[in-house]
Write a protein that holds these residues in place. Structure first.
Motif, PDB file in Angstrom:
ATOM      1  N   ILE A 208       0.818  -1.215   0.000  1.00 51.11           N
ATOM      2  CA  ILE A 208       0.000   0.000   0.000  1.00 51.11           C
ATOM      3  C   ILE A 208       0.853   1.266   0.000  1.00 51.11           C
ATOM      4  N   THR A 209       1.919   1.291   0.827  1.00 52.01           N
ATOM      5  CA  THR A 209       2.753   2.497   0.829  1.00 52.01           C
ATOM      6  C   THR A 209       3.434   2.675  -0.527  1.00 52.01           C
ATOM      7  N   TRP A 210       3.788   1.566  -1.191  1.00 50.19           N
ATOM      8  CA  TRP A 210       4.402   1.679  -2.522  1.00 50.19           C
ATOM      9  C   TRP A 210       3.448   2.384  -3.476  1.00 50.19           C
ATOM     10  N   LEU A 211       2.178   1.917  -3.463  1.00 51.21           N
ATOM     11  CA  LEU A 211       1.184   2.513  -4.355  1.00 51.21           C
ATOM     12  C   LEU A 211       1.009   3.996  -4.052  1.00 51.21           C
ATOM     13  N   PHE A 212       0.894   4.324  -2.755  1.00 50.27           N
ATOM     14  CA  PHE A 212       0.710   5.719  -2.372  1.00 50.27           C
ATOM     15  C   PHE A 212       1.900   6.565  -2.817  1.00 50.27           C
ATOM     16  N   TYR A 213       3.110   6.052  -2.589  1.00 49.67           N
ATOM     17  CA  TYR A 213       4.289   6.849  -2.900  1.00 49.67           C
ATOM     18  C   TYR A 213       4.413   7.111  -4.396  1.00 49.67           C
ATOM     19  N   TYR A 214       4.332   6.031  -5.204  1.00 47.64           N
ATOM     20  CA  TYR A 214       4.609   6.215  -6.626  1.00 47.64           C
ATOM     21  C   TYR A 214       3.415   6.752  -7.411  1.00 47.64           C
ATOM     22  N   LEU A 215       2.201   6.394  -6.982  1.00 48.82           N
ATOM     23  CA  LEU A 215       1.048   6.844  -7.770  1.00 48.82           C
ATOM     24  C   LEU A 215       0.563   8.233  -7.360  1.00 48.82           C
TER      25      LEU A 215
END
Lengths: 193, 200
Positions: A55-62
């Motif tokens: 989830i943090t990956w999605l938030f950071y990159y998207l």
């Protein structure tokens, strides 16, 4: 494939979060006195870490990278993690009472576990892609569980030994952790670089 | 409670990292030298004083149910300021402390003081408490940093001590050494307490 394997071994054994980055020391000291509770905590952390990494990956990159607001990183990460833990807790409580019985009391403790935020920060720092991040999260959780369970095993035996009065409680646990860290240094030759 | 007791609590009686064992990540991770301990201590001092001030200031406006989330946002904001400032003006220190600067967000000392003290006391007392706690935290970090730097490098504040026939114990700079150093320092604090109790 080889890269993913290296990330996995690296996070579980070589650069174990607890013993080489000192993340998650609070639960490590607090919950490691009984084998059973350390297993429960370990499983809860592994579960939340794998999810948090995704989830943090999605938030950071998207969101953050797209709108060039990376400086909000810390505020966003901590909010995402706190709400994620809350949602996971409610979800498990509703749909899987036995799992809630096993993990329930450990879930609120995880929000303040610095290992989760550390995970998100390392993931950004090392520029992992989505799959790598999830593997990294899962492996870090496993590594945490491994050390926690090992420590609980040692502490259960230690109850029967004669410890100098000043070392009772935290000091002896810290020194035992030091010896564990020494043992884990043996893995450092496993992958180079 | 007098102003003096509030200030002194953090320095010895309720010492945050050596007695309450809070904020363990930085205590173990960045204490490879006294200077790093001082830098980390200063960053925590900044964040703790300002977030305690803010929390004490707006404590009546925060609904009880969401208070922890609000405290966390306040803390994360000041940590972001500290991190950006370090990166801009002290890049060397920022590199040495690495990800442990952003990790101040989850340092239990700061949230702990917000919840246990700043949310119940006046602004002045909260700032005083924050100062005492962070100075206590700082000397704790510097004490462990001193032990590790002297034994691991044979230097203090970067100056060579020049003890003859002393070969630095590299192990003290490695993670294992951090656990040993903290374990012995905490045990020493316990020992001092016991001595005092026997006397009285």
């Amino acid at each position: 494939m080889k890269e993913i394997f290296l990330i996995f071994i690296g996070a579980v054994l070589v650069n174990n979060f607890v013993l080489s980055y000192f993340l998650g020391i609070c639960p490590f000291l607090g919950v490691s006195n009984r084998l059973e509770s350390s297993l429960g905590m370990g499983m809860a952390v592994t579960f939340v870490m794998s999810l948090a990494a995704a989830i943090t990956w999605l938030f950071y990159y998207l969101i953050l990278v797209r709108f060039h607001i990376e400086f909000l990183e810390y505020v966003v990460f901590i909010l995402v993690i706190a709400s994620l833990v809350q949602i996971v807790e409610m979800f498990i409580k509703k749909y899987s009472p036995p799992l809630y019985q096993a993990l329930g009391i450990y879930l609120p403790l995880i929000t303040t576990n610095c290992a989760i935020l550390g995970l998100a920060l390392f993931m950004v720092l090392r520029q992992y892609n989505f799959v790598q991040s999830v593997i990294f999260g899962f492996a870090t959780g496993l590594g945490f569980m491994l050390v926690l369970v090992a420590m609980a095993g040692i502490r259960e035996e230690m109850d029967f030994s004669d410890i100098p009065a000043a070392f009772k409680g935290a000091p002896i646990v810290l020194i035992t952790a030091g010896i564990l860290a020494l043992a884990f240094m043996g893995f450092s030759g496993l992958i180079s670089g | 409670m007098s102003k003096k007791t509030i200030f002194l609590a953090g320095l010895w009686r309720e010492h945050p990292n050596l007695r309450q064992l809070l904020g363990m990540c930085p205590t173990l991770a960045i204490t490879t030298s006294v200077r790093n301990g001082f830098a980390m201590g200063t960053a925590v001092l900044f964040v703790l004083v300002f977030s305690s001030f803010m929390v004490a200031l707006i404590k009546r406006l925060i609904p009880h149910q969401v208070r922890i989330a609000v405290y966390t946002i306040i803390i994360a904001t000041f940590v972001t300021i500290a991190d950006i400032t370090l990166k801009a003006f002290f890049p060397q220190i920022s590199r040495a402390l690495g990800p442990y600067v952003p990790l101040i967000v989850v340092n239990c000392i700061i949230l702990g003081r917000a919840e246990a003290f700043a949310s119940r006391n006046s602004v002045g007392n909260s700032v005083l408490d924050a100062l005492g706690m962070s100075l206590g935290f700082m000397w704790g970090l510097m004490a462990i940093g001193a032990v590790r730097e002297i034994l691991g490098r044979g230097t203090i504040f970067g100056f060579r001590l020049g003890i003859i026939h002393f070969r630095p114990w590299i192990i003290m700079l490695l993670p294992a050494g951090a656990f040993f150093a903290l374990g012995f320092v905490v045990a020493f604090m316990n020992f001092l307490d016991r001595q005092r109790r026997f006397k009285t």
